[in-house]
Write a protein that holds these residues in place. Structure first.
Motif, PDB file in Angstrom:
ATOM      1  N   VAL B 253       0.859  -1.189   0.000  1.00 49.15           N
ATOM      2  CA  VAL B 253       0.000   0.000   0.000  1.00 49.15           C
ATOM      3  C   VAL B 253       0.888   1.229   0.000  1.00 49.15           C
ATOM      4  O   VAL B 253       2.003   1.196   0.522  1.00 49.15           O
ATOM      5  CB  VAL B 253      -0.963  -0.009   1.218  1.00 49.15           C
ATOM      6  CG1 VAL B 253      -0.201   0.128   2.528  1.00 49.15           C
ATOM      7  CG2 VAL B 253      -2.032   1.079   1.107  1.00 49.15           C
ATOM      8  N   SER B 254       0.410   2.303  -0.612  1.00 51.32           N
ATOM      9  CA  SER B 254       1.190   3.533  -0.679  1.00 51.32           C
ATOM     10  C   SER B 254       0.249   4.727  -0.739  1.00 51.32           C
ATOM     11  O   SER B 254      -0.908   4.599  -1.144  1.00 51.32           O
ATOM     12  CB  SER B 254       2.086   3.509  -1.917  1.00 51.32           C
ATOM     13  OG  SER B 254       2.829   4.698  -2.016  1.00 51.32           O
ATOM     14  N   LYS B 255       0.777   5.877  -0.314  1.00 49.74           N
ATOM     15  CA  LYS B 255      -0.024   7.088  -0.289  1.00 49.74           C
ATOM     16  C   LYS B 255       0.778   8.211  -0.939  1.00 49.74           C
ATOM     17  O   LYS B 255       1.961   8.393  -0.616  1.00 49.74           O
ATOM     18  CB  LYS B 255      -0.343   7.446   1.169  1.00 49.74           C
ATOM     19  CG  LYS B 255      -1.312   8.586   1.367  1.00 49.74           C
ATOM     20  CD  LYS B 255      -1.698   8.658   2.846  1.00 49.74           C
ATOM     21  CE  LYS B 255      -2.641   9.806   3.118  1.00 49.74           C
ATOM     22  NZ  LYS B 255      -1.986  11.124   3.010  1.00 49.74           N
ATOM     23  N   GLU B 260      -4.524   7.025  -2.580  1.00 52.28           N
ATOM     24  CA  GLU B 260      -4.130   5.774  -1.942  1.00 52.28           C
ATOM     25  C   GLU B 260      -4.094   4.659  -2.987  1.00 52.28           C
ATOM     26  O   GLU B 260      -5.017   4.508  -3.781  1.00 52.28           O
ATOM     27  CB  GLU B 260      -5.100   5.414  -0.811  1.00 52.28           C
ATOM     28  CG  GLU B 260      -5.142   6.514   0.252  1.00 52.28           C
ATOM     29  CD  GLU B 260      -5.933   6.148   1.499  1.00 52.28           C
ATOM     30  OE1 GLU B 260      -5.952   6.974   2.430  1.00 52.28           O
ATOM     31  OE2 GLU B 260      -6.523   5.046   1.547  1.00 52.28           O
ATOM     32  N   ARG B 288     -17.626   5.722   1.363  1.00 50.34           N
ATOM     33  CA  ARG B 288     -18.741   5.837   2.305  1.00 50.34           C
ATOM     34  C   ARG B 288     -20.008   5.777   1.462  1.00 50.34           C
ATOM     35  O   ARG B 288     -19.946   5.794   0.239  1.00 50.34           O
ATOM     36  CB  ARG B 288     -18.698   7.174   3.051  1.00 50.34           C
ATOM     37  CG  ARG B 288     -17.364   7.487   3.729  1.00 50.34           C
ATOM     38  CD  ARG B 288     -17.449   8.870   4.375  1.00 50.34           C
ATOM     39  NE  ARG B 288     -16.174   9.373   4.850  1.00 50.34           N
ATOM     40  CZ  ARG B 288     -15.788   9.389   6.124  1.00 50.34           C
ATOM     41  NH1 ARG B 288     -16.595   8.917   7.060  1.00 50.34           N
ATOM     42  NH2 ARG B 288     -14.623   9.889   6.480  1.00 50.34           N
ATOM     43  N   GLU B 320      -9.031   8.923   0.409  1.00 53.56           N
ATOM     44  CA  GLU B 320      -8.983   8.473   1.803  1.00 53.56           C
ATOM     45  C   GLU B 320      -9.951   7.310   2.071  1.00 53.56           C
ATOM     46  O   GLU B 320     -11.081   7.315   1.602  1.00 53.56           O
ATOM     47  CB  GLU B 320      -9.277   9.648   2.747  1.00 53.56           C
ATOM     48  CG  GLU B 320      -8.950   9.250   4.175  1.00 53.56           C
ATOM     49  CD  GLU B 320      -8.787  10.442   5.113  1.00 53.56           C
ATOM     50  OE1 GLU B 320      -9.374  11.495   4.874  1.00 53.56           O
ATOM     51  OE2 GLU B 320      -8.052  10.272   6.123  1.00 53.56           O
ATOM     52  N   HIS B 321      -9.481   6.371   2.881  1.00 54.13           N
ATOM     53  CA  HIS B 321     -10.221   5.167   3.279  1.00 54.13           C
ATOM     54  C   HIS B 321     -10.299   4.114   2.162  1.00 54.13           C
ATOM     55  O   HIS B 321     -11.013   3.129   2.313  1.00 54.13           O
ATOM     56  CB  HIS B 321     -11.638   5.498   3.772  1.00 54.13           C
ATOM     57  CG  HIS B 321     -11.644   6.378   4.981  1.00 54.13           C
ATOM     58  ND1 HIS B 321     -12.043   7.693   4.940  1.00 54.13           N
ATOM     59  CD2 HIS B 321     -11.269   6.148   6.250  1.00 54.13           C
ATOM     60  CE1 HIS B 321     -11.926   8.232   6.141  1.00 54.13           C
ATOM     61  NE2 HIS B 321     -11.462   7.318   6.959  1.00 54.13           N
ATOM     62  N   GLY B 323      -7.320   2.649   0.536  1.00 52.77           N
ATOM     63  CA  GLY B 323      -6.179   1.734   0.516  1.00 52.77           C
ATOM     64  C   GLY B 323      -6.293   0.531   1.440  1.00 52.77           C
ATOM     65  O   GLY B 323      -6.033  -0.607   1.043  1.00 52.77           O
ATOM     66  N   LYS B 324      -6.699   0.771   2.677  1.00 51.93           N
ATOM     67  CA  LYS B 324      -6.681  -0.304   3.672  1.00 51.93           C
ATOM     68  C   LYS B 324      -7.721  -1.386   3.383  1.00 51.93           C
ATOM     69  O   LYS B 324      -7.708  -2.457   3.987  1.00 51.93           O
ATOM     70  CB  LYS B 324      -6.869   0.271   5.074  1.00 51.93           C
ATOM     71  CG  LYS B 324      -5.579   0.304   5.894  1.00 51.93           C
ATOM     72  CD  LYS B 324      -5.075  -1.104   6.236  1.00 51.93           C
ATOM     73  CE  LYS B 324      -3.748  -1.077   6.975  1.00 51.93           C
ATOM     74  NZ  LYS B 324      -3.236  -2.464   7.212  1.00 51.93           N
ATOM     75  N   ARG B 325      -8.635  -1.107   2.443  1.00 54.87           N
ATOM     76  CA  ARG B 325      -9.583  -2.152   2.046  1.00 54.87           C
ATOM     77  C   ARG B 325      -8.875  -3.335   1.402  1.00 54.87           C
ATOM     78  O   ARG B 325      -9.456  -4.412   1.259  1.00 54.87           O
ATOM     79  CB  ARG B 325     -10.627  -1.566   1.095  1.00 54.87           C
ATOM     80  CG  ARG B 325     -11.748  -0.848   1.837  1.00 54.87           C
ATOM     81  CD  ARG B 325     -12.750  -0.261   0.875  1.00 54.87           C
ATOM     82  NE  ARG B 325     -14.053  -0.123   1.464  1.00 54.87           N
ATOM     83  CZ  ARG B 325     -14.487   0.934   2.143  1.00 54.87           C
ATOM     84  NH1 ARG B 325     -13.683   1.947   2.347  1.00 54.87           N
ATOM     85  NH2 ARG B 325     -15.713   0.967   2.633  1.00 54.87           N
ATOM     86  N   PHE B 353     -18.950   4.353   6.572  1.00 55.86           N
ATOM     87  CA  PHE B 353     -17.868   3.405   6.290  1.00 55.86           C
ATOM     88  C   PHE B 353     -17.951   2.740   4.924  1.00 55.86           C
ATOM     89  O   PHE B 353     -16.965   2.228   4.420  1.00 55.86           O
ATOM     90  CB  PHE B 353     -17.848   2.306   7.356  1.00 55.86           C
ATOM     91  CG  PHE B 353     -17.586   2.804   8.737  1.00 55.86           C
ATOM     92  CD1 PHE B 353     -16.287   3.032   9.159  1.00 55.86           C
ATOM     93  CD2 PHE B 353     -18.624   3.083   9.614  1.00 55.86           C
ATOM     94  CE1 PHE B 353     -16.027   3.503  10.433  1.00 55.86           C
ATOM     95  CE2 PHE B 353     -18.377   3.558  10.892  1.00 55.86           C
ATOM     96  CZ  PHE B 353     -17.081   3.771  11.305  1.00 55.86           C
ATOM     97  N   ALA B 354     -19.138   2.718   4.330  1.00 48.67           N
ATOM     98  CA  ALA B 354     -19.303   1.979   3.073  1.00 48.67           C
ATOM     99  C   ALA B 354     -20.695   2.226   2.518  1.00 48.67           C
ATOM    100  O   ALA B 354     -21.615   2.553   3.259  1.00 48.67           O
ATOM    101  CB  ALA B 354     -19.111   0.483   3.313  1.00 48.67           C
TER     102      ALA B 354
END
Lengths: 375, 375
Positions: B253-255, B260, B288, B320-321, B323-325, B353-354
């Motif tokens: 992962v990278s930012k 992301e 979201r 935002e939010h 990448g971590k998915r 959140f989704a």
């Protein structure tokens, strides 16, 4: 129009036209029950007064907003500290001066274990919300037809607005009366394809029971994401296709101000009820590398089968970027992974996203250590 | 001190004292090779000039910062548009006026497929970074010992600072010279417990090869999270304990500014090299619920085995939010899940959140549709 009766033998439904006050009997080839859930309303003195709102539908929200515009309430009481109660408290905090949440249980969000619920309680109080736990509402005070306060076991709370957040129950009455099987969880029994016990009668959504893959029991869980999937599955099958609902693992997430709360699987109490022997592990970490701007706190608790190390449940309380981490845990749980295998999984790392060991991995590692110690 | 030679037969290492310019021969019972990786430096005219920096260690960063404080560069060129190159371009953008990134490949971040790399390229350009792809650096221009520009195939770019981001290679030279097995990926061969081919010699970190669970090949992947796990595993085993490294699935992962970028598993190219027959699916969604404040774009691409629907790879580009998915996808991939099963998984949903179907589920659903269409 409202369906007032289902006759399974005749394959008909009685439909009442609410405006014309007339009833007709309509035949069906296929019947889908999508009756949803109904908010639980307390049978307490004064419960029918103006200024007391249940929150389930969009209309409920609109009515509440109009009332607030008109009555300009300054003291709100929210009854119930579940997801909806606490989220409503946040909304009231912005619009009223004072917000009190009254909860019968010893903690908010009883879908979490008490130790994690205590973290939520502390955070909610820090937001400026007065949280009163282990306190039961006994009556509503009414002046000129409008609510003026709440009477609890231990006293009196003045209020000009009451929001009820004490949950919903599956709306299975029509099905039950018709003789469609309703399970002990209160929801309509369905198979993988969303068929009920009655021929050509299907059910989907909050009124339908969900198979819990960890407890292996059918449960009533009124969440939009399940309802949406089930509606699609019922539709595919009714249309002649083939699709099955694999069940749920108890995942949920909520946000209150900047607090994020998430869970999946079983709580300790649910593990005991199911018969699982377990150990737990709780870790504190950060959502980004500790030195990275915006790193915020995250606490993760895992519940793990004592003998096998299999993940049974996970709970997260934290700030931004904490909640959605539950998805990796839910996916691990879905696959019945052991924390031994999980703790070395290849989850993503870069300083803006995680410490070099993601909190999920740290929690799994600690849980595995606890399993080894316990066996 | 530096180890200059390993004698496996004698079980000794030659240690040079760099200050005293003296060498001693030291015996070992157990030897751990943790020689890391070395940055690739281009053998080009002018490459030794002042103002040209490789970035690998903390010292490299400190030297670069001092140079910037002193020389106040206004035009920076970054050579290489991998994770490090693009992240450095972001940092330069804040401190210099103009930043140009020169990349030999047709796209930045070649660890993604070209279609997803193109999304990154567009976003990077929108940040105000000049990105020049399919352009090869041929020389550095030097004035008074200090860099003044870059000569490429297609022209000349003035610059008073050059950052090299053209990657690293496993530092396996010492091992190779001693006769320790080095694999075709360039890294030292290790087993599950981090033992090399030589008795009592272990390796961990960037210098050690990693088993890729999807391609079933050993690869060189210089990431801190793998290195950290391997160090711990080698330590446990050397200390008499037992721990094994289960391998990697290619998660990263990278930012870059608010962009992301994440990946796991194999790219299309890697699938072809491994021999997998596959289909792909790409979806655009939001992080979201669409109506929720702060909802941002996310694009997810899945690569799936054509016959089985098994997930082989996933790539995410978003804000935002997003990448971590990748972690839920990496966990699904780790468990060799099919997209048929994945698309109904119980991932967390709430509007902050989704969307009601998480983008991960939407992508899995579309991939499953493509599998069905393709078979």
């Amino acid at each position: 129009h409202e369906v007032t009766e289902i006759d399974l033998a005749a394959a008909t439904v009685t439909v009442r036209d609410l405006d014309a006050r007339r009833e007709t009997v309509e035949p069906y080839d296929t019947l889908l029950l999508a009756t949803g859930a109904v908010p639980i309303r307390p049978r307490l003195p004064g419960a029918e007064a103006d200024g007391i709102f249940g929150i389930q539908t969009l209309d409920d929200g609109t009515r509440l907003l109009s009332y607030m515009d008109e009555a300009k309430p300054r003291r709100a009481v929210v009854v119930g500290a579940g997801y909806i109660g606490v989220e409503m408290a946040e909304a009231m905090l912005e619009r009223c001066g004072e917000v009190t949440v009254v909860e019968r249980a010893p903690q908010p969000m009883t879908t979490l274990d008490p130790d994690m619920g205590a973290v939520v309680a502390k955070a909610v109080r820090q937001m400026g919300i007065e949280l009163r736990t282990e306190e039961k509402v006994e009556a509503f005070e009414v002046q000129d037809g409008r609510v003026s306060g709440v009477v609890t076991e231990s006293g009196h709370i003045p209020a000009d607005l009451i929001v009820l957040g004490i949950g919903v129950r599956a709306n299975a009455q029509l099905a039950a009366e018709a003789g469609v099987q309703v399970l002990s969880c209160g929801a309509i029994g369905v198979d993988r394809r969303m068929r009920t016990s009655a021929e050509n009668v299907w059910a989907a959504g909050d009124c339908a029971a969900k198979y819990h893959r960890v407890s292996r029991e059918f449960v009533a869980v009124p969440l939009g994401t399940h309802a949406n999937k089930e509606g699609r599955i019922a539709g595919i099958n009714i249309g002649g296709g083939y699709e099955t609902f694999p069940g749920i693992v108890g995942t949920a997430v909520s946000k209150v101000c900047d607090l994020e709360v998430a869970r999946t699987g079983l709580t300790e109490k649910e593990c005991r009820a199911t018969g699982f022997d377990y150990v737990t592990a709780t870790v504190d970490s950060t959502t980004r590398a500790g030195y990275f701007p915006g790193a915020s706190k995250i606490r993760i608790k895992l519940i793990v089968e004592r003998r096998s190390g299999r993940l049974l449940g996970a709970q997260i309380v934290g700030r931004e970027h904490a909640g959605k981490r539950i998805d990796a845990l839910a996916t691990a749980l879905w696959n019945e992974m052991s924390v031994d295998e999980m703790h070395l999984m290849d989850l993503s790392y870069a300083p803006p996203f995680a410490p070099v060991w993601d909190p999920v991995l740290i929690a799994a590692r600690k849980a595995w250590e606890n399993v080894q110690r316990a066996t």
